[in-house]
Motif scaffolding. Structure first.
Motif, mmCIF file in Angstrom:
data_model
loop_
_atom_site.group_PDB
_atom_site.id
_atom_site.type_symbol
_atom_site.label_atom_id
_atom_site.label_comp_id
_atom_site.label_asym_id
_atom_site.label_seq_id
_atom_site.Cartn_x
_atom_site.Cartn_y
_atom_site.Cartn_z
ATOM 1 N N GLY A 87 0.818 -1.214 0.000
ATOM 2 C CA GLY A 87 0.000 0.000 0.000
ATOM 3 C C GLY A 87 0.850 1.261 0.000
ATOM 4 N N GLY A 88 2.005 1.200 0.671
ATOM 5 C CA GLY A 88 2.871 2.382 0.761
ATOM 6 C C GLY A 88 3.408 2.780 -0.597
ATOM 7 N N VAL A 89 4.015 1.831 -1.290
ATOM 8 C CA VAL A 89 4.609 2.191 -2.584
ATOM 9 C C VAL A 89 3.524 2.490 -3.622
ATOM 10 C CG1 VAL A 89 4.926 -0.157 -3.511
ATOM 11 C CG2 VAL A 89 6.459 1.672 -4.218
ATOM 12 N N THR A 90 2.366 1.871 -3.465
ATOM 13 C CA THR A 90 1.295 2.131 -4.440
ATOM 14 C C THR A 90 0.817 3.585 -4.315
ATOM 15 O OG1 THR A 90 0.639 -0.180 -4.331
ATOM 16 C CG2 THR A 90 -0.975 1.351 -5.239
ATOM 17 N N VAL A 91 0.628 4.046 -3.069
ATOM 18 C CA VAL A 91 0.198 5.443 -2.928
ATOM 19 C C VAL A 91 1.368 6.397 -3.195
ATOM 20 C CG1 VAL A 91 -0.839 7.166 -1.391
ATOM 21 C CG2 VAL A 91 -1.787 4.865 -1.503
ATOM 22 N N SER A 92 2.599 5.933 -2.967
ATOM 23 C CA SER A 92 3.752 6.744 -3.383
ATOM 24 C C SER A 92 3.715 6.942 -4.899
ATOM 25 C CB SER A 92 5.065 6.053 -3.011
ATOM 26 O OG SER A 92 5.465 6.427 -1.715
ATOM 27 N N TYR A 93 3.359 5.884 -5.607
ATOM 28 C CA TYR A 93 3.218 5.989 -7.074
ATOM 29 C C TYR A 93 2.109 6.988 -7.423
ATOM 30 C CZ TYR A 93 1.491 4.643 -11.714
ATOM 31 O OH TYR A 93 1.034 4.668 -13.009
ATOM 32 N N PHE A 94 0.985 6.892 -6.710
ATOM 33 C CA PHE A 94 -0.110 7.851 -6.952
ATOM 34 C C PHE A 94 0.390 9.284 -6.692
ATOM 35 C CE2 PHE A 94 -3.527 4.499 -5.529
ATOM 36 C CZ PHE A 94 -3.361 3.821 -6.727
ATOM 37 N N GLU A 95 1.195 9.441 -5.639
ATOM 38 C CA GLU A 95 1.707 10.782 -5.298
ATOM 39 C C GLU A 95 2.594 11.318 -6.430
ATOM 40 O OE1 GLU A 95 3.241 11.109 -1.282
ATOM 41 O OE2 GLU A 95 4.590 12.723 -1.830
ATOM 42 N N TRP A 96 3.464 10.470 -6.926
ATOM 43 C CA TRP A 96 4.391 10.852 -8.008
ATOM 44 C C TRP A 96 3.597 11.254 -9.264
ATOM 45 C CZ3 TRP A 96 6.114 7.622 -12.389
ATOM 46 C CH2 TRP A 96 7.331 8.013 -12.942
ATOM 47 N N VAL A 97 2.566 10.449 -9.577
ATOM 48 C CA VAL A 97 1.726 10.743 -10.747
ATOM 49 C C VAL A 97 1.012 12.088 -10.562
ATOM 50 C CG1 VAL A 97 -0.379 10.005 -11.973
ATOM 51 C CG2 VAL A 97 1.395 8.325 -11.438
ATOM 52 N N GLN A 98 0.476 12.312 -9.367
ATOM 53 C CA GLN A 98 -0.205 13.593 -9.093
ATOM 54 C C GLN A 98 0.780 14.756 -9.234
ATOM 55 O OE1 GLN A 98 -3.011 13.399 -5.469
ATOM 56 N NE2 GLN A 98 -2.000 11.420 -5.387
ATOM 57 N N ASN A 99 2.001 14.573 -8.716
ATOM 58 C CA ASN A 99 3.020 15.637 -8.787
ATOM 59 C C ASN A 99 3.396 15.934 -10.229
ATOM 60 O OD1 ASN A 99 4.853 14.528 -5.823
ATOM 61 N ND2 ASN A 99 3.053 15.815 -6.002
#
Ligand code: NAD
Length: 420
Positions: free
Chosen positions: A348-360
């Protein structure tokens, strides 16, 4: 270098798991070797001025296991036991995790050998900034994107963002994930790993035809992952009967009041001395009867010495590498514990990190509900695919999860070919 890495017990464990899966997949020898060994190992010395005016040298490492499927992604750990072998093992596991989850990343990990509990915040800031500066030529939004891990928080990520952005002369939020929301961190990132652990534990309970409400859970580690796993499980109506951290372990068969515990930890720095539960030996806590046991602290805590005595129905591996291969063999032979392997359980951590990167990258942000809904969809898909794979191949969940991740990386290596 190979021999040096293999001397470390954590790397030896990761390499042993890899070999077993490579045999299972019958991987071509050339691809196998390229998948197994890290692409880059960077070690830097970090001179830091301490609060009393002394200068102390720390050592920091960053291991980029491979970059064949995209930038490297992985946490930064502050802990006294950090060494190159451990960091390389964690980087390797990150690889298979990202591939298993279908994220466009390779795996990486970083660490600084230090005890953050003995450093003031000003010392931690100077140490973090020095590390960011020393490795700045090896990282970048398309090369290597770090995130929090044991001993680091969104504040550490903010210092890395600031150091890197100052160097670049522009604001670069996509250099780091797990940063505070006001610096374009993602809603839902702080609780993502623990939320995912709880969500997957509930899915495992569903599969075992056990009710989620009223199910009992024991959690080792009450930091970022452990505390959010506990509070999300409690929000499902589950009862948290045992909790431990580095200061001790507590037990209450009626369920621990998590709000009261959080307040106590915020005031005193640890769970020791909490009056709403009984003190228990931390090792014995792991052996108590429960529906879900979630080790959420460090590696190699489920061993050949305690695996046969576990009384849980589900082992939710919130930490990275909590179960040794010997313990794995015992659990597999027992056949009565539903294992949610680490590379899925804490993804879950890296998946939402990926979401964060995409949003950025898009300069756009999603709501917390959007983030957590997308996270659950992705975790559920990986969970169901894993059960299908294991059913088809009649294999254990860990083997299935690692095989799915490793096969995806091997395929990319093969298709890209070997240059020159
Ligand atoms: P953290 O530093 O926030 O918390 C670690 C917790 O473990 C603390 O409560 C600490 O007191 C406890 N602990 C340390 N030694 C212990 C011991 N011997 N017995 C019992 N408790 C002990 O770290 P975290 O971010 O929660 O990470 C925990 C685990 O989850 C690690 O294995 C990490 O690699 C993994 N993980 C973290 C994330 C994340 O997003 N933070 C993502 C994936 C995996």
């Amino acid at each position: 270098m190979k021999e040096e890495l293999l001397k470390d017990p954590v790397f030896g464990m990761a390499a042993g798991q890899f070999d077993r899966v490579a045999d299972f997949l019958n991987l071509d020898e050339r691809v196998r070797e390229r998948c197994k060994w890290p692409k880059r190992i960077i070690t830097v010395s970090l001179p830091v001025t301490m609060d009393d005016g002394r200068m102390e040298i720390f050592f920091g490492h960053r291991v980029q296991h491979h970059l064949s499927r995209g930038p490297v992604k992985g946490g930064l750990r502050f802990h006294p036991n950090v060494n190159v072998g451990e960091v390389a093992a964690l980087a390797m596991w990150m690889n298979w995790k990202c591939a298993l989850m279908g994220l466009p990343y390779g795996g990486g990990k970083g660490g600084i050998t230090c005890d953050p509990r003995k450093l003031s915040m000003a010392e931690q800031e100077r140490l973090t900034r020095r590390f960011a500066e020393e490795i700045s030529t090896f990282i970048g939004p398309e090369i290597d994107v770090m995130a929090p891990d044991v001993g680091t928080t969104p504040q550490h990520m903010a210092w890395i963002l600031d150091t890197y952005s100052t160097r670049e002369g522009r604001f670069v939020p996509e250099i780091i994930t797990g940063k505070p929301v006001e610096l374009q961190g993602s809603e839902g990132r702080t609780q993502a790993t623990g939320h995912g652990v709880a969500f997957l534990a509930s899915r495992a309970l569903n599969k075992l035809d056990l009710p989620v409400a009223g199910a009992t859970a024991i959690i080792q580690g009450f930091g970022n992952v452990g505390s959010y796993a506990a509070s999300t499980m409690a929000s499902y109506g589950m009862k948290i009967t045992g909790v431990s951290d580095i200061t001790g372990a507590i037990w209450n068969g009626d369920g621990i009041d998590l709000n009261a515990l959080q307040n106590h930890v915020a005031e005193s720095g640890g769970i020791a001395g909490f009056t709403g539960a009984d003190k228990i030996d931390p090792d014995k806590m792991l052996l108590q009867e429960c529906d879900v046991l979630a080790p959420a602290a460090l590696e190699r805590v489920i061993t050949k010495d305690n695996a046969s005595q576990l009384k849980c129905k589900i082992l939710a591996e919130a930490a990275n590498g909590p179960t040794t291969p010997e313990a794995d063999a015992i659990i597999e032979a027992r056949g009565d514990i539903f294992v949610i392997p680490d590379i899925l359980c804490n993804a879950g951590g890296v998946t939402v990190s990926y979401f964060e990167w995409v949003q950025n990258l898009q300069r756009f942000s999603w709501t917390k509900t959007e983030v957590l809904t997308k996270l659950e969809t992705k975790l559920n898909e990986a969970f169901e695919n894993l059960l299908l794979f294991c059913g088809e191949h009649k294999c254990a969940h860990r083997l299935g999860a690692l095989a799915t991740g490793i096969e995806a990386v091997a395929k990319v290596k093969k298709t890209r070919g070997l240059f020159p």
